[in-house]
Motif scaffolding. Structure first.
Motif, PDB file in Angstrom:
ATOM      1  N   MET A  30       0.828  -1.205   0.000  1.00  0.00           N
ATOM      2  CA  MET A  30       0.000   0.000   0.000  1.00  0.00           C
ATOM      3  C   MET A  30       0.864   1.258   0.000  1.00  0.00           C
ATOM      4  N   GLY A  31       0.235   2.372  -0.219  1.00  0.00           N
ATOM      5  CA  GLY A  31       0.916   3.638  -0.031  1.00  0.00           C
ATOM      6  C   GLY A  31       1.089   4.467  -1.279  1.00  0.00           C
ATOM      7  N   LEU A  32       1.128   3.833  -2.427  1.00  0.00           N
ATOM      8  CA  LEU A  32       1.386   4.611  -3.645  1.00  0.00           C
ATOM      9  C   LEU A  32       0.364   4.333  -4.742  1.00  0.00           C
ATOM     10  N   GLY A  33      -0.809   3.897  -4.355  1.00  0.00           N
ATOM     11  CA  GLY A  33      -1.823   3.640  -5.375  1.00  0.00           C
ATOM     12  C   GLY A  33      -2.755   2.515  -4.970  1.00  0.00           C
ATOM     13  N   GLU A  34      -3.691   2.227  -5.838  1.00  0.00           N
ATOM     14  CA  GLU A  34      -4.708   1.209  -5.603  1.00  0.00           C
ATOM     15  C   GLU A  34      -4.165  -0.153  -6.022  1.00  0.00           C
ATOM     16  N   GLN A  35      -3.982  -1.056  -5.054  1.00  0.00           N
ATOM     17  CA  GLN A  35      -3.331  -2.342  -5.322  1.00  0.00           C
ATOM     18  C   GLN A  35      -4.057  -3.198  -6.353  1.00  0.00           C
ATOM     19  N   ILE A  36      -5.383  -3.194  -6.330  1.00  0.00           N
ATOM     20  CA  ILE A  36      -6.091  -4.106  -7.233  1.00  0.00           C
ATOM     21  C   ILE A  36      -6.027  -3.661  -8.693  1.00  0.00           C
ATOM     22  N   LEU A  37      -5.436  -2.494  -8.958  1.00  0.00           N
ATOM     23  CA  LEU A  37      -5.183  -2.108 -10.350  1.00  0.00           C
ATOM     24  C   LEU A  37      -3.948  -2.817 -10.908  1.00  0.00           C
ATOM     25  N   TYR A  38      -3.109  -3.347 -10.011  1.00  0.00           N
ATOM     26  CA  TYR A  38      -1.925  -4.101 -10.430  1.00  0.00           C
ATOM     27  C   TYR A  38      -2.396  -5.458 -10.947  1.00  0.00           C
ATOM     28  N   LYS A  39      -2.155  -5.719 -12.221  1.00  0.00           N
ATOM     29  CA  LYS A  39      -2.702  -6.914 -12.868  1.00  0.00           C
ATOM     30  C   LYS A  39      -2.241  -8.218 -12.216  1.00  0.00           C
ATOM     31  N   LYS A  40      -1.084  -8.210 -11.576  1.00  0.00           N
ATOM     32  CA  LYS A  40      -0.547  -9.435 -10.971  1.00  0.00           C
ATOM     33  C   LYS A  40      -0.758  -9.463  -9.453  1.00  0.00           C
ATOM     34  N   PHE A  41      -1.673  -8.627  -8.953  1.00  0.00           N
ATOM     35  CA  PHE A  41      -1.860  -8.531  -7.514  1.00  0.00           C
ATOM     36  C   PHE A  41      -2.242  -9.879  -6.898  1.00  0.00           C
ATOM     37  N   PHE A  42      -3.257 -10.514  -7.444  1.00  0.00           N
ATOM     38  CA  PHE A  42      -3.730 -11.761  -6.826  1.00  0.00           C
ATOM     39  C   PHE A  42      -2.746 -12.908  -7.046  1.00  0.00           C
ATOM     40  N   LYS A  43      -2.053 -12.912  -8.165  1.00  0.00           N
ATOM     41  CA  LYS A  43      -1.012 -13.916  -8.386  1.00  0.00           C
ATOM     42  C   LYS A  43       0.111 -13.743  -7.361  1.00  0.00           C
ATOM     43  N   THR A  44       0.463 -12.489  -7.071  1.00  0.00           N
ATOM     44  CA  THR A  44       1.498 -12.213  -6.072  1.00  0.00           C
ATOM     45  C   THR A  44       1.026 -12.651  -4.686  1.00  0.00           C
ATOM     46  N   CYS A  45      -0.242 -12.392  -4.367  1.00  0.00           N
ATOM     47  CA  CYS A  45      -0.794 -12.839  -3.083  1.00  0.00           C
ATOM     48  C   CYS A  45      -0.724 -14.363  -2.975  1.00  0.00           C
ATOM     49  N   GLU A  46      -1.042 -15.040  -4.053  1.00  0.00           N
ATOM     50  CA  GLU A  46      -0.971 -16.505  -4.076  1.00  0.00           C
ATOM     51  C   GLU A  46       0.452 -16.982  -3.786  1.00  0.00           C
ATOM     52  N   ARG A  47       1.417 -16.301  -4.363  1.00  0.00           N
ATOM     53  CA  ARG A  47       2.821 -16.684  -4.155  1.00  0.00           C
ATOM     54  C   ARG A  47       3.251 -16.430  -2.715  1.00  0.00           C
ATOM     55  N   VAL A  48       2.759 -15.335  -2.107  1.00  0.00           N
ATOM     56  CA  VAL A  48       3.063 -15.065  -0.699  1.00  0.00           C
ATOM     57  C   VAL A  48       2.489 -16.171   0.172  1.00  0.00           C
ATOM     58  N   LYS A  49       1.253 -16.567  -0.074  1.00  0.00           N
ATOM     59  CA  LYS A  49       0.628 -17.633   0.711  1.00  0.00           C
ATOM     60  C   LYS A  49       1.307 -18.983   0.470  1.00  0.00           C
ATOM     61  N   ASN A  50       1.934 -19.160  -0.697  1.00  0.00           N
ATOM     62  CA  ASN A  50       2.695 -20.393  -0.951  1.00  0.00           C
ATOM     63  C   ASN A  50       3.961 -20.451  -0.096  1.00  0.00           C
ATOM     64  N   ILE A  51       4.506 -19.277   0.261  1.00  0.00           N
ATOM     65  CA  ILE A  51       5.654 -19.247   1.180  1.00  0.00           C
ATOM     66  C   ILE A  51       5.176 -19.731   2.547  1.00  0.00           C
ATOM     67  N   SER A  52       4.058 -19.169   3.012  1.00  0.00           N
ATOM     68  CA  SER A  52       3.459 -19.611   4.276  1.00  0.00           C
ATOM     69  C   SER A  52       2.051 -19.053   4.391  1.00  0.00           C
ATOM     70  N   LYS A  53       1.135 -19.906   4.807  1.00  0.00           N
ATOM     71  CA  LYS A  53      -0.239 -19.459   5.065  1.00  0.00           C
ATOM     72  C   LYS A  53      -0.275 -18.493   6.246  1.00  0.00           C
ATOM     73  N   ASN A  54       0.781 -18.486   7.066  1.00  0.00           N
ATOM     74  CA  ASN A  54       0.829 -17.627   8.251  1.00  0.00           C
ATOM     75  C   ASN A  54       1.243 -16.193   7.949  1.00  0.00           C
ATOM     76  N   ILE A  55       1.651 -15.914   6.711  1.00  0.00           N
ATOM     77  CA  ILE A  55       1.981 -14.527   6.350  1.00  0.00           C
ATOM     78  C   ILE A  55       0.676 -13.792   6.086  1.00  0.00           C
ATOM     79  N   ARG A  56       0.442 -12.769   6.875  1.00  0.00           N
ATOM     80  CA  ARG A  56      -0.802 -11.998   6.772  1.00  0.00           C
ATOM     81  C   ARG A  56      -0.741 -11.084   5.553  1.00  0.00           C
TER      82      ARG A  56
END
Length: 201
Positions: A30-56
């Motif tokens: 956050m901080g410099l714009g609307e995150q959901i406008l980033y086309k790879k936002f949800f793919k990046t979230c998926e990759r973060v959760k693949n590192i660990s489900k415990n990462i908020r």
């Protein structure tokens, strides 16, 4: 502009290193714009959760672009928190402060996500609705907050906070910046913020 793929990869590698070193990690782009406008936002979230489900994962949004499809992706990808910057409690004030005539649309989008989450039986994401008390009149938000409380569950919350002086006010601002309770932001003491070009600030 979007962050380069190479920089996103480096950040994901660093997130994994922090996590593997036993440090608590929260991914909050956050901080410099609307995150959901980033086309790879949800793919990046998926990759973060693949590192660990415990990462908020925290999505801070103005709620303008929250379509049905986006709501479904938020639920599917396991985001932990969606924080709406509603900031005002009526359409004219929202238009004045946000520069958009979208107050009712945003409120409907918040209701949509709350309803979809509740119908799904999921506890996550926690849904926060944020107001900014521009004028030092916190009680003005009570009626609006009741609108959300009837739909909220678990760790959902509404909160009202004063306008915070993070880096000084623009001299010609129409914001009331003479209130005594404007303290500097403390997030720089515990947050690593990475600019789109990779600089830390």
């Amino acid at each position: 502009e979007d962050m380069s793929d190479a920089l996103v990869e480096k950040i994901l590698e660093e997130i994994e290193r922090f996590h593997n070193a036993g440090m608590r990690v929260c991914f909050a782009p956050m901080g410099l714009g609307e995150q959901i406008l980033y086309k790879k936002f949800f793919k990046t979230c998926e990759r973060v959760k693949n590192i660990s489900k415990n990462i908020r994962i925290v999505l801070a949004t103005n709620g303008v672009k929250l379509t049905d499809s986006t709501c479904e992706k938020i639920l599917y990808h396991g985001l932990d928190e969606v924080s709406f910057s509603l900031n005002a409690n009526e359409a004219p004030l929202y238009n004045d402060r946000m520069g958009l005539n979208k107050y009712e649309m945003v409120c409907n989008n918040i209701e949509k996500l709350l309803s979809l989450r509740n119908m799904s039986g999921k506890k996550k994401p926690d849904i926060f609705v944020q107001y900014i008390d521009f004028d030092g009149k916190k009680n003005n938000f009570s009626k609006d907050i009741q609108r959300w409380v009837r739909l909220m569950k678990n760790n959902d919350k509404c909160y009202v906070h004063p306008l915070v002086n993070q880096a000084g006010f623009f001299p010609d601002s129409n914001f009331n910046h003479k209130l005594k309770d404007h303290f500097p932001c403390t997030q720089l003491l515990w947050r690593i913020a990475i600019k789109v070009n990779g600089d830390l600030y």
